[in-house]
Design an enzyme around this catalytic site. Structure first.
Site, PDB file in Angstrom:
ATOM      1  N   CYS A  92      -0.024  -1.071 -24.498  1.00 15.68           N
ATOM      2  CA  CYS A  92      -0.994  -0.647 -23.493  1.00 15.68           C
ATOM      3  C   CYS A  92      -0.859  -1.383 -22.182  1.00 15.68           C
ATOM      4  CB  CYS A  92      -2.419  -0.767 -24.033  1.00 15.68           C
ATOM      5  SG  CYS A  92      -2.894  -2.462 -24.364  1.00 15.68           S
TER       6      CYS A  92
ATOM      7  N   HIS B 160       0.814  -1.215   0.000  1.00 17.51           N
ATOM      8  CA  HIS B 160       0.000   0.000   0.000  1.00 17.51           C
ATOM      9  C   HIS B 160       0.841   1.256   0.000  1.00 17.51           C
ATOM     10  CE1 HIS B 160      -4.028  -1.857   0.954  1.00 17.51           C
ATOM     11  NE2 HIS B 160      -4.101  -1.194  -0.167  1.00 17.51           N
TER      12      HIS B 160
HETATM   13  C1  PEP Z   1      -2.196  -6.501 -20.743  1.00 19.82           C
HETATM   14  O1  PEP Z   1      -2.365  -7.710 -20.622  1.00 19.82           O
HETATM   15  O2  PEP Z   1      -1.057  -5.965 -20.803  1.00 19.82           O
HETATM   16  C2  PEP Z   1      -3.356  -5.592 -20.800  1.00 19.82           C
HETATM   17  C3  PEP Z   1      -3.211  -4.327 -21.106  1.00 19.82           C
HETATM   18  O3  PEP Z   1      -4.553  -6.127 -20.512  1.00 19.82           O
HETATM   19  P1  PEP Z   1      -5.050  -6.468 -19.012  1.00 19.82           P
HETATM   20  O4  PEP Z   1      -3.988  -5.976 -18.071  1.00 19.82           O
HETATM   21  O5  PEP Z   1      -6.354  -5.793 -18.860  1.00 19.82           O
HETATM   22  O6  PEP Z   1      -5.133  -7.955 -19.082  1.00 19.82           O
END
Ligand code: PEP
Ligand code: MG
Length: 558
Positions: A486, A188
């Protein structure tokens, strides 16, 4: 005599640098003695009840003064204080003749050890429980709760570990940085430091030896605490603090490298509620909109109308800008009973992502319908992608289906090594690829991303992961198609440069990470980013790649 410079290391949170003098948290209370109680059990129980109620009230009133994660953590702690199983355990100990203080100490310790045995996220909550126990014991002794020191001067706070109740109320005009002995990247302390953008290093082995008044440089990017710095180190730290402050204050420029190559910086969002935060942080669009929250914790799928309204709310916040929406990614870490209630021994390798949607095509069709309607009603540039695509055939399936609904830009997430290895063929069909480095790392290293015991493998700096990303980058360049990142990797400012060197054309991350990544990109040209990518690819492992790139990247070009 001048102090000698030494360096301590730990896990840095974020990219900041702080320079200042140490002030330590007050030490924990001594362990209550094991001497038998001189009070009746009923008297001791009444004392506990009063202390627990006071502590829970205090935590709740602290929760009311803050928002976000801090409020949630404090609320959770107030509930821990009043947990009935814990209360029963403490009462039983008191019935055996123990003092209230000792009974609380022992009872909470048993539950703390159970959390530690569970490991991972639960293990990290042990500190929260310890803090509640300390507060209750302090209340029983009529002493103030252990906590953050008072100071008129800004300081670097050093603690064995920081309780959420303390972190939540830190006076950020006074605390320049934070160093703790305990804690990992998911504790945390780390989560809250990240949320509040406090320069922090956790898990620093020598932190307990830092004395009040010692001057230190806290460098989160390198995870080092420099004790009693020399003049040149102090001057360098000062320069970096000023440079970062200037960049963060001015920082809503579009993402770009030092040579002007644009690298659009996008936001990862989990609901339309986060759009303002993303815009405030200078997001140039949305690189990953996770639609799961519309479905998870529901007994039935939301209707087309409900979905459309939510997508309209999202898209309306980004007129003329790119918004990449991912269709439902259920299964494994995001189970959804109405989609797949079959028992799977290895759900991460099971019917998840696009596989689960394909098995429930009506649901996918409804989501695509809602997205197409929202697209028609708004001005954003909507891109749609599927999660967990592992074959070229799946790519064709999704692209054909989604374009059939009038969606113009349809792509896939590359999260499975097979899709990365065949990226040249995947990108013949898909309009773009977005690499989910969280899952790509899990599948490449064969290490469950939720399992604490293999957390060490979950490191996107691993050259095997980077090589796969390079495959996708090369395929994107060959086909002239965008390749975004992403996963969490994009939020690591130095790794972000490496990812660009491997061919990423956009980076998407939680809005809080945008400023540091934006600053980091401005330090390197595309050629330098490519050279750093080569350095990373040549390493044997994740730690070696990170160290080699850090060494090659310092000092950053001016
Ligand atoms: C990933 O797997 O990097 C991603 C962006 O999707 P999630 O974290 O939602 O599985
Ligand atoms: Mg994923």
């Amino acid at each position: 005599m001048a102090e000698t410079t030494t360096q301590l290391t730990g896990a840095g949170i974020g990219q900041g640098v702080a320079l200042g003098r140490v002030l330590r948290m007050s030490d924990p209370l001594p362990e209550p003695a094991e001497t038998p109680s001189t009070r009746t059990p009923d008297e001791e129980k009444a004392r506990v009840a009063e202390a627990v109620a006071a502590v829970a009230d205090d935590l709740r009133s602290r929760a009311a003064k803050v928002t976000g994660v801090a409020a949630d953590v404090l609320e959770a702690q107030s509930m821990m204080a009043e947990d009935s199983t814990l209360a029963d355990d403490v009462a039983t100990r008191i019935d055996g003749g123990t003092t209230a203080e000792r009974a609380v100490f022992e009872g909470f310790a048993v539950f703390r050890d159970m959390l530690i045995d569970l490991g991972g996220y639960m293990g990290e909550r042990a500190t929260d429980l310890d803090d509640v126990a300390q507060r209750v014991i302090a209340a029983l002794a009529g002493r103030p709760a252990p906590g953050v020191p008072e100071s008129d001067e800004p300081y670097v706070l050093v603690a064995h570990d920081l309780a959420p109740a303390d972190t939540a109320l830190l006076d950020l005009t006074k605390v320049l940085g934070l160093v703790t002995r305990e804690g990992g990247p998911t504790s945390h302390t780390a989560i809250l430091a990240r949320e509040k953008a406090i320069v922090a290093i956790v898990g620093v082995a020598g932190a307990d030896s830092l004395a009040d008044g010692t001057e230190v440089i806290v460098d989160a990017a390198s995870g080092t605490v420099t004790v009693a710095p020399a003049d040149d180190q102090r001057a360098d730290a000062q320069h970096r603090i000023e440079e970062r402050a200037a960049a963060l204050a001015g920082g809503l420029e579009p993402g770009a490298l030092a040579d002007g190559t644009p690298i659009p910086l996008l936001a990862n969002l989990g609901s339309a509620d986060g759009t303002q935060k993303a815009l405030d942080a200078g997001a140039e669009g949305v690189g990953l909109f996770r639609t799961e929250f519309l479905f998870l914790d529901q007994r039935m799928a939301p209707t087309v109308e409900q979905q459309r309204e939510h997508y309209i709310a999202l898209l309306s916040a980004f007129p003329g800008k790119k918004v990449v929406v991912r269709v439902l990614d259920a299964g494994a870490d995001k189970p959804l009973a109405f989609l797949n209630d079959a028992h799977e021994d290895n759900p991460a390798l099971g019917l998840r992502g696009l596989r689960a949607l394909r098995a429930n095509e009506d649901l996918l069709r409804e989501q695509l319908t809602a997205l197409a309607e929202a697209d028609a009603a708004t001005e954003a540039d909507l891109w749609v992608m599927a999660p967990m695509v592992s074959t070229v055939e799946e790519t064709r399936y999704f692209v054909e289906l989604a374009t059939g609904y009038g969606l113009k830009t349809v792509g896939v997430m590359v999260e499975v090594p097979s899709a990365a290895l065949l990226a040249d063929r995947v990108l013949q069909t898909a309009a773009f690829a977005s690499i989910g480095t969280n899952d790509l790392t899990q599948y490449t290293l064969a290490a469950d991303r939720l399992l604490g015991s293999v957390a060490g493998f979950q490191d996107p700096w691993h050259p095997a992961v980077l090589r796969l990303i390079g495959e996708v980058g090369a395929a994107g360049a060959a086909h002239g198609k965008p390749v975004g990142i992403c996963g969490e990797a994009a939020a690591d400012p130095l790794l972000a440069v490496v990812l660009v060197g491997l061919g990423a054309t956009t980076l998407s991350m939680s809005p809080a990470a945008l400023a540091d990544v934006r600053l980091s990109l401005t330090r390197y040209t595309l050629d330098q980013a490519r050279a750093l990518a080569e350095v990373a690819l040549a390493a044997d492992g994740a730690a070696e790649a990170r160290d080699a790139v850090r060494a090659a990247a310092t000092p950053p070009p001016q």
